[in-house]
Design a protein around this motif. Structure first.
Motif, PDB file in Angstrom:
ATOM      1  N   GLN A  56     -53.174 -10.301 -68.433  1.00 53.09           N
ATOM      2  CA  GLN A  56     -52.271  -9.763 -69.475  1.00 53.09           C
ATOM      3  C   GLN A  56     -52.789  -9.290 -70.194  1.00 53.09           C
ATOM      4  O   GLN A  56     -52.700 -10.887 -71.461  1.00 53.09           O
ATOM      5  CB  GLN A  56     -51.766  -9.118 -68.724  1.00 53.09           C
ATOM      6  N   SER A 115     -49.880  -6.456 -75.666  1.00 47.90           N
ATOM      7  CA  SER A 115     -49.295  -5.575 -75.190  1.00 47.90           C
ATOM      8  C   SER A 115     -47.725  -5.664 -74.259  1.00 47.90           C
ATOM      9  O   SER A 115     -47.557  -6.567 -74.171  1.00 47.90           O
ATOM     10  CB  SER A 115     -50.381  -5.115 -73.754  1.00 47.90           C
ATOM     11  N   ASN A 153     -47.698   0.619 -73.101  1.00 50.24           N
ATOM     12  CA  ASN A 153     -49.131   0.086 -72.645  1.00 50.24           C
ATOM     13  C   ASN A 153     -48.764  -1.411 -72.464  1.00 50.24           C
ATOM     14  O   ASN A 153     -49.128  -1.977 -72.993  1.00 50.24           O
ATOM     15  CB  ASN A 153     -49.844   0.816 -73.950  1.00 50.24           C
ATOM     16  N   THR A 154     -49.499  -1.733 -70.508  1.00 50.35           N
ATOM     17  CA  THR A 154     -49.577  -2.633 -70.598  1.00 50.35           C
ATOM     18  C   THR A 154     -50.746  -2.258 -70.533  1.00 50.35           C
ATOM     19  O   THR A 154     -50.839  -2.126 -69.226  1.00 50.35           O
ATOM     20  CB  THR A 154     -48.825  -2.774 -68.845  1.00 50.35           C
ATOM     21  N   VAL A 155     -51.923  -3.773 -70.626  1.00 53.93           N
ATOM     22  CA  VAL A 155     -52.896  -3.612 -70.701  1.00 53.93           C
ATOM     23  C   VAL A 155     -53.311  -4.698 -69.709  1.00 53.93           C
ATOM     24  O   VAL A 155     -53.495  -5.628 -70.480  1.00 53.93           O
ATOM     25  CB  VAL A 155     -53.276  -3.489 -72.026  1.00 53.93           C
ATOM     26  N   LEU A 160     -55.621   1.191 -76.986  1.00 53.30           N
ATOM     27  CA  LEU A 160     -54.761  -0.476 -76.390  1.00 53.30           C
ATOM     28  C   LEU A 160     -53.846  -0.385 -76.703  1.00 53.30           C
ATOM     29  O   LEU A 160     -52.565  -0.847 -76.989  1.00 53.30           O
ATOM     30  CB  LEU A 160     -55.708  -1.336 -77.595  1.00 53.30           C
ATOM     31  N   ASP A 207     -50.033   1.502 -78.698  1.00 51.28           N
ATOM     32  CA  ASP A 207     -48.819   1.920 -77.587  1.00 51.28           C
ATOM     33  C   ASP A 207     -48.760   3.542 -77.913  1.00 51.28           C
ATOM     34  O   ASP A 207     -48.524   3.425 -79.012  1.00 51.28           O
ATOM     35  CB  ASP A 207     -47.814   0.575 -77.826  1.00 51.28           C
TER      36      ASP A 207
END
Length: 198
Positions: free
Chosen positions: A92, A96, A104-106, A155, A157
């Protein structure tokens, strides 16, 4: 040395170089798969006590999630998408959002090992992500796209809970240094109805 001996020597050298290249590729694949076993053990400890556990004593990372893309085998997600961590599994991007925290979890991964599964990702497919608390979050793929590495707007949010998975592109490239990225974006959804009865 006669010409025939030179040809034989050149052929032997080419065979040796080819074997070395294949062995290196096999070593990288084996390392990535064995690391997942050690990471899985660390993850099991995390789920039991909620604390971060390193997969090996010198590691500077720990598993922070368990990821299912469609019906594929689960992948263990590491903290921090550095080159070193990506060699062992998807990771991860720490800037993020954490799973379940909104935003937003990247998560990034290598196209030729763990994130090779993204080659088959399609709109509407379900993704699950388990956090360190044991909670499972559900996502549905809304889009897949190919972008240049300089395009980083995905990327950002966007205000809603979502998941972004990324890897280098194309998937079947033999050389490194790809400038393109394959991006999967998924929106968080409520627990599917079939899960309520399970």
């Amino acid at each position: 040395m006669k010409r025939r001996q030179w040809v034989q020597l050149a052929a032997l050298m080419l065979m040796f170089v080819g074997a070395a290249v294949m062995a290196k590729g096999g070593y990288m694949q084996a390392k990535a798969m064995f690391a997942q076993y050690l990471i899985e053990e660390a993850w099991d400890k995390t789920i039991k006590d909620g604390a971060a556990h390193k997969p090996w004593f010198w590691a500077d990372t720990h598993p922070i999630g368990k990821l299912w893309v469609g019906d594929n085998q689960p992948l263990y997600v590491l903290a921090g998408a550095s080159g070193r961590n990506l060699a062992f599994g998807p990771a991860q991007v720490l800037s993020s959002a954490a799973a379940g925290k909104g935003g937003n979890t990247v998560i990034a991964g290598h196209r030729d090992t763990h994130f090779a599964v993204l080659a088959h990702a399609k709109k509407g497919q379900e993704i699950r992500l388990q956090s360190m608390t044991g909670d499972i979050y559900y996502y549905r793929i809304r889009s897949t796209m190919i972008v240049h590495q300089s395009q980083t707007q995905w990327l950002q949010d966007q205000g809603a809970p979502m998941l972004t998975l990324l890897t280098c592109y194309p998937f079947n490239a033999l050389n490194g240094g790809a400038e393109l990225r394959f991006v999967v974006q998924a929106d968080e959804i409520a627990m599917p109805l079939w899960q309520h009865s399970a």
